[in-house]
Write a protein that holds these residues in place. Structure first.
Motif, PDB file in Angstrom:
ATOM      1  N   THR A   2       0.856  -1.184   0.000  1.00  0.00           N
ATOM      2  CA  THR A   2       0.000   0.000   0.000  1.00  0.00           C
ATOM      3  C   THR A   2       0.891   1.232   0.000  1.00  0.00           C
ATOM      4  OG1 THR A   2      -1.805  -1.098   1.176  1.00  0.00           O
ATOM      5  CG2 THR A   2      -1.750   1.313   1.258  1.00  0.00           C
ATOM      6  N   PHE A   3       0.659   2.122  -0.937  1.00  0.00           N
ATOM      7  CA  PHE A   3       1.381   3.382  -0.993  1.00  0.00           C
ATOM      8  C   PHE A   3       0.509   4.470  -0.376  1.00  0.00           C
ATOM      9  CE2 PHE A   3       3.330   1.309  -4.807  1.00  0.00           C
ATOM     10  CZ  PHE A   3       4.628   1.266  -4.323  1.00  0.00           C
ATOM     11  N   THR A   4       1.123   5.289   0.475  1.00  0.00           N
ATOM     12  CA  THR A   4       0.409   6.399   1.101  1.00  0.00           C
ATOM     13  C   THR A   4       0.846   7.694   0.448  1.00  0.00           C
ATOM     14  OG1 THR A   4       0.255   5.217   3.208  1.00  0.00           O
ATOM     15  CG2 THR A   4      -0.055   7.607   3.255  1.00  0.00           C
ATOM     16  N   LEU A   5      -0.127   8.406  -0.121  1.00  0.00           N
ATOM     17  CA  LEU A   5       0.131   9.671  -0.800  1.00  0.00           C
ATOM     18  C   LEU A   5      -0.577  10.783  -0.035  1.00  0.00           C
ATOM     19  CD1 LEU A   5       0.263   7.317  -2.970  1.00  0.00           C
ATOM     20  CD2 LEU A   5      -0.259   9.046  -4.668  1.00  0.00           C
ATOM     21  N   GLN A   6       0.002  11.963  -0.039  1.00  0.00           N
ATOM     22  CA  GLN A   6      -0.649  13.129   0.550  1.00  0.00           C
ATOM     23  C   GLN A   6      -0.899  14.143  -0.551  1.00  0.00           C
ATOM     24  OE1 GLN A   6      -0.041  14.628   4.621  1.00  0.00           O
ATOM     25  NE2 GLN A   6       0.935  16.402   3.693  1.00  0.00           N
ATOM     26  N   ALA A   7      -2.162  14.580  -0.674  1.00  0.00           N
ATOM     27  CA  ALA A   7      -2.529  15.495  -1.750  1.00  0.00           C
ATOM     28  C   ALA A   7      -3.785  16.248  -1.365  1.00  0.00           C
ATOM     29  CB  ALA A   7      -2.757  14.725  -3.056  1.00  0.00           C
ATOM     30  N   ARG A  39      -3.458   4.732  -0.387  1.00  0.00           N
ATOM     31  CA  ARG A  39      -4.096   5.500   0.683  1.00  0.00           C
ATOM     32  C   ARG A  39      -3.758   6.969   0.414  1.00  0.00           C
ATOM     33  NH1 ARG A  39      -1.333   3.724   4.617  1.00  0.00           N
ATOM     34  NH2 ARG A  39      -2.757   2.116   5.395  1.00  0.00           N
ATOM     35  N   ILE A  40      -4.774   7.770   0.103  1.00  0.00           N
ATOM     36  CA  ILE A  40      -4.544   9.184  -0.195  1.00  0.00           C
ATOM     37  C   ILE A  40      -5.024  10.003   0.994  1.00  0.00           C
ATOM     38  CG2 ILE A  40      -5.024  11.083  -1.766  1.00  0.00           C
ATOM     39  CD1 ILE A  40      -5.376   9.079  -3.992  1.00  0.00           C
ATOM     40  N   ARG A  41      -4.084  10.670   1.629  1.00  0.00           N
ATOM     41  CA  ARG A  41      -4.379  11.474   2.808  1.00  0.00           C
ATOM     42  C   ARG A  41      -4.540  12.934   2.423  1.00  0.00           C
ATOM     43  NH1 ARG A  41      -1.138   9.386   8.026  1.00  0.00           N
ATOM     44  NH2 ARG A  41      -2.469  11.029   8.855  1.00  0.00           N
ATOM     45  N   ALA A  42      -5.374  13.633   3.185  1.00  0.00           N
ATOM     46  CA  ALA A  42      -5.500  15.070   3.000  1.00  0.00           C
ATOM     47  C   ALA A  42      -4.202  15.749   3.428  1.00  0.00           C
ATOM     48  CB  ALA A  42      -6.678  15.601   3.820  1.00  0.00           C
ATOM     49  N   GLU A  43      -4.079  17.010   3.117  1.00  0.00           N
ATOM     50  CA  GLU A  43      -2.868  17.754   3.463  1.00  0.00           C
ATOM     51  C   GLU A  43      -2.882  18.101   4.951  1.00  0.00           C
ATOM     52  OE1 GLU A  43      -1.615  20.301  -0.360  1.00  0.00           O
ATOM     53  OE2 GLU A  43      -3.631  20.743   0.361  1.00  0.00           O
ATOM     54  N   GLU A  44      -2.727  17.042   5.761  1.00  0.00           N
ATOM     55  CA  GLU A  44      -2.860  17.212   7.205  1.00  0.00           C
ATOM     56  C   GLU A  44      -1.542  17.073   7.948  1.00  0.00           C
ATOM     57  OE1 GLU A  44      -5.641  14.162   7.980  1.00  0.00           O
ATOM     58  OE2 GLU A  44      -4.253  12.512   7.594  1.00  0.00           O
ATOM     59  N   LEU A  45      -0.512  16.571   7.275  1.00  0.00           N
ATOM     60  CA  LEU A  45       0.770  16.352   7.929  1.00  0.00           C
ATOM     61  C   LEU A  45       1.799  17.331   7.385  1.00  0.00           C
ATOM     62  CD1 LEU A  45       0.955  12.449   7.758  1.00  0.00           C
ATOM     63  CD2 LEU A  45       0.271  13.846   9.707  1.00  0.00           C
ATOM     64  N   GLU A  46       2.758  17.685   8.217  1.00  0.00           N
ATOM     65  CA  GLU A  46       3.894  18.465   7.733  1.00  0.00           C
ATOM     66  C   GLU A  46       4.738  17.526   6.881  1.00  0.00           C
ATOM     67  OE1 GLU A  46       7.631  21.113   9.426  1.00  0.00           O
ATOM     68  OE2 GLU A  46       6.096  20.370  10.820  1.00  0.00           O
ATOM     69  N   ALA A  47       4.776  17.817   5.592  1.00  0.00           N
ATOM     70  CA  ALA A  47       5.248  16.818   4.631  1.00  0.00           C
ATOM     71  C   ALA A  47       6.698  16.418   4.847  1.00  0.00           C
ATOM     72  CB  ALA A  47       5.047  17.318   3.214  1.00  0.00           C
ATOM     73  N   GLY A  48       7.597  17.371   5.148  1.00  0.00           N
ATOM     74  CA  GLY A  48       9.001  17.019   5.314  1.00  0.00           C
ATOM     75  C   GLY A  48       9.223  15.925   6.340  1.00  0.00           C
ATOM     76  N   ARG A  64      10.129  11.883   5.815  1.00  0.00           N
ATOM     77  CA  ARG A  64      11.348  11.388   6.453  1.00  0.00           C
ATOM     78  C   ARG A  64      11.070  10.147   7.289  1.00  0.00           C
ATOM     79  NH1 ARG A  64      12.374  15.513   9.611  1.00  0.00           N
ATOM     80  NH2 ARG A  64      13.103  16.749   7.837  1.00  0.00           N
ATOM     81  N   ASP A  65       9.978  10.161   8.050  1.00  0.00           N
ATOM     82  CA  ASP A  65       9.728   9.021   8.942  1.00  0.00           C
ATOM     83  C   ASP A  65       8.819   7.965   8.327  1.00  0.00           C
ATOM     84  OD1 ASP A  65       7.089   9.951   9.224  1.00  0.00           O
ATOM     85  OD2 ASP A  65       7.526  11.019  11.082  1.00  0.00           O
ATOM     86  N   GLY A  66       8.454   8.122   7.043  1.00  0.00           N
ATOM     87  CA  GLY A  66       7.728   7.070   6.344  1.00  0.00           C
ATOM     88  C   GLY A  66       6.227   7.068   6.523  1.00  0.00           C
ATOM     89  N   ARG A  67       5.655   8.119   7.141  1.00  0.00           N
ATOM     90  CA  ARG A  67       4.195   8.150   7.263  1.00  0.00           C
ATOM     91  C   ARG A  67       3.530   8.374   5.909  1.00  0.00           C
ATOM     92  NH1 ARG A  67       3.303  12.665  11.526  1.00  0.00           N
ATOM     93  NH2 ARG A  67       5.408  13.228  10.846  1.00  0.00           N
ATOM     94  N   ILE A  68       4.208   9.029   4.985  1.00  0.00           N
ATOM     95  CA  ILE A  68       3.725   9.132   3.621  1.00  0.00           C
ATOM     96  C   ILE A  68       4.871   8.769   2.671  1.00  0.00           C
ATOM     97  CG2 ILE A  68       1.924  10.828   4.074  1.00  0.00           C
ATOM     98  CD1 ILE A  68       3.752  13.007   3.097  1.00  0.00           C
ATOM     99  N   ASP A  69       4.516   8.183   1.534  1.00  0.00           N
ATOM    100  CA  ASP A  69       5.523   7.792   0.543  1.00  0.00           C
ATOM    101  C   ASP A  69       5.759   8.878  -0.491  1.00  0.00           C
ATOM    102  OD1 ASP A  69       5.933   4.983   1.401  1.00  0.00           O
ATOM    103  OD2 ASP A  69       3.818   4.791   0.874  1.00  0.00           O
ATOM    104  N   LEU A  70       4.735   9.683  -0.736  1.00  0.00           N
ATOM    105  CA  LEU A  70       4.835  10.681  -1.794  1.00  0.00           C
ATOM    106  C   LEU A  70       3.887  11.828  -1.478  1.00  0.00           C
ATOM    107  CD1 LEU A  70       6.466  10.727  -4.491  1.00  0.00           C
ATOM    108  CD2 LEU A  70       4.384   9.958  -5.627  1.00  0.00           C
TER     109      LEU A  70
END
Length: 333
Positions: free
Chosen positions: A100-105, A131-140, A144-150
């Protein structure tokens, strides 16, 4: 006091394998592209380390000792393992992926990406889910810690280690319902500013680049409501006289899937009579994933999904195909 651990020299294992395979210092040297004198010194070192002569002269040839014969297969296996360890990663067969790839968009980007990504995964990588997440996390930190892949969207953070690739440049257009007064007659800056507007901002801001462009002409628009996402803003525009902004392809470019939802809602897209900066959509990832075959497939899938729909359903690109050179940091246009 315990003695220090011995230093492991992989070059000795490689030299031992060559010597035991060739039974000749000269031929082993040629095999490893070194001089016979250097190989002779290495053989002397191996004899000291292993406390065995390894190769002894028998007439005009050299023959292995019993210890050398016992070590031959083991030495060859070590060299094969070293070769596999230090070789570039093999290309990945997408059909064998199960992950499963997690994307933030942003909502509009996620909605535009999802159909193309699903078509590609169903055809090429049926074991992949998204898994497409809303823009809810600080992306950097999340990258870095792998919560999102892209991360995909207008990349506006700057992290020295983040890799960023620009995907497409778009322009903002006005979207209004069928029969809206702005669809009749030329759209002037005054008419555009006089209409009721919805602003899209996750932070609740009422202003943006379009207000700067209006101010340069001495104009000010009325923002009646601020919504956190473009999809909600388009739904409101479809049911009222509100004007919303939608990203669309630049003139002469292929249609962008980011306008698909606007068309599905029956909205009319109008050129805005102002000079506005382009909107650049990019993707960002952590450099540890750059050479990973599965992540390379994901990045190529995103590239194809953000093109015209026929491109996303076109021939598959190989997972280890050459990619555009990403930037080391993000930038805002």
């Amino acid at each position: 006091m315990s003695s220090p651990d011995p230093v492991i020299d992989a070059n000795l294992a490689i030299a031992l394998d060559a010597l035991l395979a060739e039974h000749s210092v000269t031929r082993a040297a040629a095999r490893l592209h070194t001089s016979p004198a250097a190989m002779s010194r290495t053989l002397a070192r191996l004899r000291r380390v292993l406390q065995d002569p390894l190769l002894v002269r028998a007439g005009q040839t050299m023959v292995p000792t019993p210890r050398a014969q016992a070590l031959r297969e083991e030495a060859a296996a070590v060299v094969r393992a070293l070769g596999a360890l230090l070789s570039p990663g093999a290309s990945v067969d997408p059909a064998g992926l199960n992950c499963t790839f997690t994307l933030q968009a942003a909502d509009l980007v996620g909605a535009a990406l999802a159909p193309g990504l699903l078509r590609l995964s169903q055809r090429e990588a049926p074991g992949v889910s998204f898994r497409i997440r809303a823009e809810e996390l600080e992306a950097g930190p999340a990258l870095r810690d792998g919560r999102i892949d892209l991360e995909i969207g207008a990349i506006d953070h700057v992290d020295p280690e983040t890799r960023v690739e620009e995907l497409v440049s778009l322009r903002m257009v006005a979207a209004v319902r069928s029969g809206h007064p702005l669809t009749v007659g030329p759209l002037t800056p005054d008419r555009f500013a006089a209409a009721q507007h919805v602003a899209v901002s996750r932070r609740g801001r009422f202003t943006g680049p379009i207000d700067t462009a209006l101010a340069e002409q001495g104009l000010h628009r009325r923002v009646s409501v601020v919504l956190p996402g473009h999809l909600a803003a388009m739904a409101l525009a479809a049911r009222s006289d509100i004007v919303c902004l939608v990203p669309a392809a630049l003139p002469g470019a292929a249609p962008s899937p980011l306008t698909d939802d606007a068309h599905a809602l029956g909205l009319h897209l109008l050129d805005i009579p102002l000079t506005l900066p382009p909107l650049t959509i990019g993707m960002a990832w952590h450099p540890r994933h750059t050479a990973d075959g599965a992540h390379r497939w994901l990045r190529e899938a995103v590239r194809r999904a953000l093109r015209a729909p026929e491109a996303a359903s076109g021939p598959s690109a190989v997972a280890d195909a050459s990619e555009p050179e990403p930037q080391d940091t993000a930038r805002r246009n």
